[in-house]
Design a protein around this motif. Structure first.
Motif, PDB file in Angstrom:
ATOM      1  N   SER A 118      35.518  48.756  44.612  1.00 44.40           N
ATOM      2  CA  SER A 118      35.903  47.347  44.634  1.00 44.40           C
ATOM      3  C   SER A 118      37.290  47.178  44.028  1.00 44.40           C
ATOM      4  N   VAL A 119      38.060  46.255  44.572  1.00 44.34           N
ATOM      5  CA  VAL A 119      39.377  45.982  43.990  1.00 44.34           C
ATOM      6  C   VAL A 119      39.332  44.732  43.103  1.00 44.34           C
ATOM      7  N   LYS A 120      38.099  44.260  42.810  1.00 45.49           N
ATOM      8  CA  LYS A 120      37.934  43.060  41.979  1.00 45.49           C
ATOM      9  C   LYS A 120      37.405  43.430  40.588  1.00 45.49           C
ATOM     10  N   GLU A 137      36.761  50.962  33.397  1.00 45.86           N
ATOM     11  CA  GLU A 137      36.495  49.681  32.729  1.00 45.86           C
ATOM     12  C   GLU A 137      35.412  48.918  33.494  1.00 45.86           C
ATOM     13  N   HIS A 138      35.176  49.354  34.740  1.00 45.16           N
ATOM     14  CA  HIS A 138      34.111  48.764  35.557  1.00 45.16           C
ATOM     15  C   HIS A 138      32.775  48.794  34.809  1.00 45.16           C
ATOM     16  N   GLY A 186      41.718  52.349  29.920  1.00 37.36           N
ATOM     17  CA  GLY A 186      41.006  51.466  30.834  1.00 37.36           C
ATOM     18  C   GLY A 186      41.986  50.618  31.626  1.00 37.36           C
ATOM     19  N   THR A 187      41.443  49.817  32.527  1.00 33.26           N
ATOM     20  CA  THR A 187      42.302  49.035  33.420  1.00 33.26           C
ATOM     21  C   THR A 187      43.093  47.954  32.680  1.00 33.26           C
ATOM     22  N   SER A 188      42.508  47.345  31.650  1.00 33.41           N
ATOM     23  CA  SER A 188      43.270  46.344  30.870  1.00 33.41           C
ATOM     24  C   SER A 188      44.499  46.994  30.260  1.00 33.41           C
ATOM     25  N   SER A 191      43.452  50.909  39.174  1.00 32.13           N
ATOM     26  CA  SER A 191      44.678  50.117  39.104  1.00 32.13           C
ATOM     27  C   SER A 191      44.667  48.764  39.830  1.00 32.13           C
ATOM     28  N   PRO A 192      43.809  48.529  40.855  1.00 30.67           N
ATOM     29  CA  PRO A 192      43.979  47.280  41.618  1.00 30.67           C
ATOM     30  C   PRO A 192      43.861  46.030  40.753  1.00 30.67           C
ATOM     31  N   GLN A 193      42.897  46.027  39.827  1.00 30.75           N
ATOM     32  CA  GLN A 193      42.699  44.838  38.984  1.00 30.75           C
ATOM     33  C   GLN A 193      43.872  44.659  38.020  1.00 30.75           C
ATOM     34  N   ALA A 194      44.539  45.762  37.660  1.00 33.36           N
ATOM     35  CA  ALA A 194      45.701  45.662  36.768  1.00 33.36           C
ATOM     36  C   ALA A 194      46.889  45.038  37.504  1.00 33.36           C
ATOM     37  N   PHE A 195      47.122  45.506  38.731  1.00 37.53           N
ATOM     38  CA  PHE A 195      48.222  44.921  39.515  1.00 37.53           C
ATOM     39  C   PHE A 195      47.947  43.444  39.804  1.00 37.53           C
TER      40      PHE A 195
END
Lengths: 216, 470
Positions: A32-34, A93-94, B146-148, B38-42
């Motif tokens: 998922s990209v969300k 982080e998911h 992590g992504t954050s 990375s998508p959620q970071a961008f």
């Protein structure tokens, strides 16, 4: 980020050590990209009897009645109790997003993996470290009295067990401040933009190869 | 005053600002990016109207979702395809350095960083991936985030960190023939446990570590996280400097010499004090095979599956029992009687050219055993693949009935089509044997490339030296 001050709710006992982030959210859901929507797939392999894939309607799947989060009242739990080294493995982080999306506000364990701990604090999910005997006491109370409420206060840094016992925990002041106030890390850091530029200036003079050759 | 550890030196060279409580704003030199974290970071960056602070610090590559076969047909799974396309859109719109799937330089992010000279000694290196510790083999401070934090590094080039404690793991003496870097790190994890390094940065030292090539050191640092440590590292020596020389993004000429002079200082001082020291005798380390669902659950190849009844700690015994049930193994079974269904040679732990050479040496002139349904070789990068083909390694594998694939993370975590079916048992050179890691219901045994190759030809775990003559 959602602030964390005080939270009272039901604690689900997950009696395992080394709960890894692959178990918290299996790899197929990482596509998922969300940031949202991971809750129905938290602990997917343990929670359902049929194999899960992204896009499936989880209400139509066969649930595993033996798994704690499928048992009332723990299906309404807002805190998780586990054994040592919770959140080990992948940095995803998911895993934290899956727990918060399920409705968890805190995880209580004797120890956490470093990356999970850090990710957790950045998403308003409070990781609470208690001593092994305190965790054991909570397991016993929660299992003996399943709907009992536990109160976690980040203001006081205390956990109030169902029998009234109060356990103390610690969290470093910086993380506590950010969690209590739900602060945006990036905005805070950008206040120090001049320090970052000054560092870059120093790097260019002392270690010129670091940035000059980064273009490749 | 005591001398400084390598970790002290790397840390101090990157402090932008330190608060009274020890919270430190640490500068990040290299930011590796892949499609999954990375998508959620961008998106966060876009929503806040922010731009990358220093775009040239980024190197992006798709690796987790990419297919390892029939690449010309693109990615069949639409969800995986969207994620890879999202990475491409995100990085190209910001002008960030990117190796697309069709580029020969594409590969597993932790293989291509050192291969390109994108990661250098003395750098701070981060990536939204726990195996970022790999790059510490070059004498760098490298750790997963992590992504954050990915978003934070993109926006500020920095991270808020607190200095951790430092642990030294000294492996002294000579490794026995047939014992590889992978066996060393599995033995270390077996000794200190998967949380043994939590809260520490580990420096691997001692004559056995120094005797390893840079690629071997990468395999060791790679699995620091399986010992609980975010960062693992090895001091710089002449091997490090020779490894870096001539890499595409490394400095050259006078600047290289100047850099090398600095890099030579990246060693722990003789009088440096560590918060913890673990000593191991290299000669006592045997080839390792994992038997359970945690990387600390390992046994020597000539050992047996342990018996939970002999474990005194009840929580631990329960974990062992659960693991043996999942793995469908009986206590006291000799490791050499365990028969895998599949073999996977690849992953950021063991997919570099030396790994493929070690596996090919065992396979050469032999055939895959009948009970092995699939033996998969997945090189770590397009350049590793090219090198292996120039050396004829692909022919050795193909002639033995193995499959020779395109680079990516593949069956290490089964985000693409390469996976175990429920109940299947795998000899794998990857890094995690968690439940379901290689496919739901799949059973993973972690081993070195040589042992994976030997299992493929014998049909059961065995020391390569015990195989019949080819």
């Amino acid at each position: 980020m959602q602030a964390f001050t005080v939270h009272k709710g039901i604690v689900a006992p997950l009696d395992r050590s080394n709960v890894d982030t692959d178990a918290i959210i299996p790899k197929q859901y990482l596509k998922s990209v969300k940031r949202t929507g991971f809750g129905p797939n938290a602990f997917d392999d343990w929670r359902y009897l049929d194999p899960g894939e992204p896009g499936m309607d989880s209400s139509q799947r066969r649930i595993n009645p033996d798994f704690v989060l499928n048992q009332a009242p723990f299906d309404q739990a807002s805190m998780l109790l586990a054994r040592k080294n919770f959140g080990c493995g992948s940095s995803r982080e998911h895993a934290v997003w899956a727990l918060t999306d399920f409705g968890f506000r805190a995880v209580i364990a004797p120890s956490f993996a470093d990356i999970f701990f850090s990710n957790s604090c950045k998403n308003g999910l409070l990781p609470v470290v208690l001593a092994e005997d305190e965790v054991q006491a909570l397991f016993e109370q929660v299992e003996a009295n399943p709907g009992a409420q536990v109160e976690v206060s980040l203001e006081e840094m205390t956990v109030a067990a169902p029998d009234g016992t109060v356990f103390r925990f610690t969290l470093d002041e910086d993380r506590r401040h950010r969690l209590l106030n739900g602060l945006d890390d990036i905005a805070l850091t950008l206040q120090y933009a001049d320090d970052i530029r000054a560092y870059e200036e120093r790097q260019r003079s002392e270690w010129p190869w670091m940035a000059e050759h980064s273009q490749g | 005053m005591a001398g400084k550890t390598l970790y002290d030196k790397l840390w101090e060279a990157h402090v932008v600002r330190e608060e009274p409580d020890g919270s430190t704003l640490l500068y990040i030199d290299r930011h590796l990016v892949h499609e999954v974290t990375s998508p959620q970071a961008f998106e966060g960056l876009r929503l806040a109207g922010r731009k990358p602070w220093r775009g040239d610090s980024v190197l992006a590559v798709p690796d987790h979702n990419v297919p390892t076969a029939d690449r010309d047909k693109g990615i069949a799974d639409p969800v995986s395809r969207t994620q890879v396309e999202t990475l491409e859109t995100n990085v190209t719109s910001l002008g960030l350095k990117f190796f697309p799937m069709a580029d020969v330089r594409q590969g597993i992010v932790h293989v291509i960083g050192p291969e390109q000279g994108a990661t250098l000694p003395g750098m701070t290196v981060v990536c939204g991936d726990s195996h970022t510790s790999t790059h510490g083999a070059l004498g760098a401070l490298a750790f997963g985030i992590g992504t954050s934090e990915v978003e934070h590094v993109l926006a500020t080039q920095c991270l808020w960190q607190k200095k951790t404690k430092a642990m030294q793991i000294r492996v002294e003496g000579e490794l026995r023939p047939g014992v590889t870097a992978k066996d060393v790190v599995l033995a270390i994890i077996g000794r200190i446990g998967t949380a043994g390094g939590t809260g520490y940065a580990i420096e691997f030292a001692g004559s056995a570590i120094q005797s390893l090539s840079l690629e071997g050191r990468m395999s060791i640092c790679n699995m620091s996280i399986e010992a609980g440590a975010r960062a693992g590292m090895v001091a710089v020596d002449e091997k490090t400097i020779e490894y870096v020389r001539g890499k595409p993004q490394a400095p050259s000429g006078e600047l290289f010499d100047k850099a090398a002079e600095y890099w030579r200082t990246l060693v722990s001082d003789p009088d440096a004090e560590f918060d913890a020291v673990v000593e191991m005798d290299a000669a006592e380390i045997a080839p390792q095979v994992s038997w359970g669902t945690s990387p600390e659950m390992v046994a020597p190849i000539d050992g047996r599956v342990p018996d939970p009844a002999a474990e005194s700690d009840p929580v631990r015994a329960e974990g062992m029992k659960r693991a043996l049930e999942y793995m469908d193994l009986q206590p006291n079974t000799p490791m050499t009687e365990i028969r895998p269904d599949k073999v996977f040679i690849g992953s950021c732990t063991n997919s570099r050219i030396e790994d493929l050479r070690a596996a090919a040496e065992v396979v050469k002139g032999r055939k895959k055993a009948d009970n092995i349904k699939l033996a998969l070789v997945v090189p770590g990068s397009g350049l590793v693949k090219q090198q292996a083909e120039q050396e004829g390694l692909d022919r050795i594998f193909l002639d033995a009935g193995f499959e020779w694939r395109e680079p990516g993370c593949s069956m290490c975590l089964a985000m693409n089509a390469d996976r175990l079916e429920p109940g299947e048992r795998c000899a794998s050179t990857s890094n995690r044997n968690f439940e379901g890691r290689q496919g739901q219901g799949g059973r993973t045994h972690l081993v070195s490339p040589a042992l994976a190759a030997a299992a493929a030809v014998a049909g059961h775990f065995v020391e390569p030296s015990a195989l019949k003559e080819a």
